[in-house]
Enzyme design. Structure first.
Site, short mmCIF file in Angstrom:
data_model
loop_
_atom_site.label_atom_id
_atom_site.label_comp_id
_atom_site.label_asym_id
_atom_site.label_seq_id
_atom_site.Cartn_x
_atom_site.Cartn_y
_atom_site.Cartn_z
N ASP A 295 -4.68 9.93 -5.30
CA ASP A 295 -3.55 10.07 -4.38
C ASP A 295 -2.50 9.10 -4.24
O ASP A 295 -1.42 9.35 -4.20
CB ASP A 295 -4.04 10.40 -2.96
CG ASP A 295 -5.09 11.63 -2.64
OD1 ASP A 295 -4.67 12.37 -3.32
OD2 ASP A 295 -5.27 12.04 -1.43
N ASP B 209 -4.72 6.67 10.76
CA ASP B 209 -4.19 5.38 10.06
C ASP B 209 -2.70 5.41 9.82
O ASP B 209 -2.23 4.21 9.67
CB ASP B 209 -5.13 5.68 8.54
CG ASP B 209 -6.46 5.27 8.72
OD1 ASP B 209 -6.65 4.40 9.65
OD2 ASP B 209 -7.13 5.55 7.76
#
Length: 412
Positions: free
Chosen positions: A20, A131
């Site tokens: 990612d 996050d």
């Protein structure tokens, strides 16, 4: 120049070396035509970090723009230990292992941006989770002028298939096990491992055994209990079985004790700050032992008034960390009160580790408030006059008596 008006010229990316963030690295270059600096933090996640350097170089990052740092000691000393002084638990159960790592990563992103002349930072958090909030609140608290790029909120790579297609089109190496759907998502550091998504998304289904990575199944743990002693100084653990250790070394050792005895597993459905509920599997072996030990030493060294006030502050303190407000004045204020309470939290705790459980079985300290002379069931030699309790009860009962008398009168 960058491709878009007002686009950043140089971006510091929180880079794990995984698929990612490697895609994000290439996307930043493609989307903004800008220079990318990578920052990889060793927080004790247990992975080899040199491949992250090689991957970044392969994707065109200059060697001088690759930062890989061992932050384990700073992480435990300046973030984990202050949090454990508070006995912080989010929603009564979660030991905040992911939450407490984000402010340190953001701090270094901002510092590296300043050192390298970058005008933006980037992270790989999705638009659904906590996050993104934690990374960005911390970054803005430290540099109000920093630009934060969150690709998951901008790009059109909305599926695993599209991500893989982008990776293949841009010659980004794809691990063999990433070509299909990953069974679950994992975040790890020295304090804990967090697993979410895929096979864990239905909270009615048991988590498969293979999800657990940091602890043996409690049923398979040793049939004989193990006893250890943890020593504290002003609220921070400093030694195990009499051997002094640095913060990160000590937590690493507690993790091994916890792993061996299957301690610290949590299957938890939590309320995310963004509003949705999510199910996660958390493993915090050393942290679970540390929390029990810290509460054990507080039992004999912390005054009841201070301790009860501290416990009442804890849920708010934990929520601040969970929601990303580590660098906030209210967290600083609470930390000052918590740290003040720890001035005499010094001594040693004996713990029993057995098949998934940790229990305090002994505690002693030169700073102890425990008085055997006062509490004994034997002759206390005048240490406590039991007759004093009669007046104490009558004074505390006065308002209750007045209330009862009024209620009786009104009913009559």
């Amino acid at each position: 120049m960058c491709a878009k008006p007002n686009a950043p010229k140089k971006v510091v990316l929180a880079y794990s070396g995984g698929l990612d963030t490697s895609i994000i690295l290439k996307w930043l270059k493609t989307e903004y035509d800008c220079e990318v600096v990578t920052f990889t933090a060793d927080l004790g996640q247990g992975e080899e970090l040199d491949p992250a350097r090689k991957k970044a170089e392969l994707l065109g990052v200059a060697p001088e723009n690759i930062f890989i740092e061992d932050l384990r000691e700073e992480f435990v000393r300046d973030f984990v230990f202050p949090m454990f002084r508070a006995n912080a638990l989010y929603e009564g159960q979660y030991l905040l292992g992911t939450s407490i790592a984000r402010p340190l990563i953001s701090k270094r992103l901002v510092e590296i941006a300043e050192a390298t002349g970058a005008d933006a930072v980037a992270h790989g958090a999705t638009g659904k989770g906590n996050d993104q909030v934690r990374f960005e609140l911390a970054a803005y608290a430290l540099n109000p002028d920093i630009k934060v790029i969150a690709p998951w909120r901008e790009w059109d790579l909305t599926s695993r298939t599209k991500l893989l297609e982008f990776a293949e089109a841009n010659q980004i190496p794809i691990a063999r096990d990433k070509r299909g759907e990953a069974p679950f998502s994992v975040d790890a550091n020295l304090l804990h491992t967090s697993s979410e998504g895929k096979v864990l998304e239905n909270p009615a289904e048991d988590a498969p055994d293979y999800v657990y990575q940091r602890s043996v199944n409690p049923e398979d743990a040793p049939d004989t209990p193990e006893f250890i002693e943890v020593t504290f100084n002003k609220g921070d653990a400093t030694a195990i079985n009499g051997a002094s250790m640095s913060p990160a070394t000590l937590l690493t050792a507690l993790n091994e004790y916890g792993r061996k005895h299957g301690i610290g597993r949590l299957d938890f459905v939590e309320n995310r700050f963004v509003g949705m509920k999510s199910r996660g599997i958390y493993e915090t072996p050393g942290g679970t032992i540390l929390l029990e030990a810290h509460r054990g030493i507080e039992q004999i060294t912390l005054d009841s008034g201070a301790g009860h006030l501290k416990d009442s502050l804890m849920p708010r303190y934990a929520e601040l960390i969970y929601n990303g407000f580590w660098f906030s004045p209210e967290r600083d204020m609470l930390q000052a009160a918590i740290d003040k309470s720890q001035e005499h939290v010094t001594g040693t705790v004996r713990l029993k580790l057995y098949k998934g459980s940790v229990r305090t079985v002994g505690r002693w300290s030169d700073h102890s408030l425990y008085s055997e002379a006062h509490v004994t069931f034997e002759d206390d030699a005048g240490a406590y006059d039991q007759k004093d309790a009669a007046g104490f009860i009558q004074l505390n009962a006065l308002r209750l008596k007045l209330l009862a008398a009024r209620n009786r009168r009104l009913k009559g």
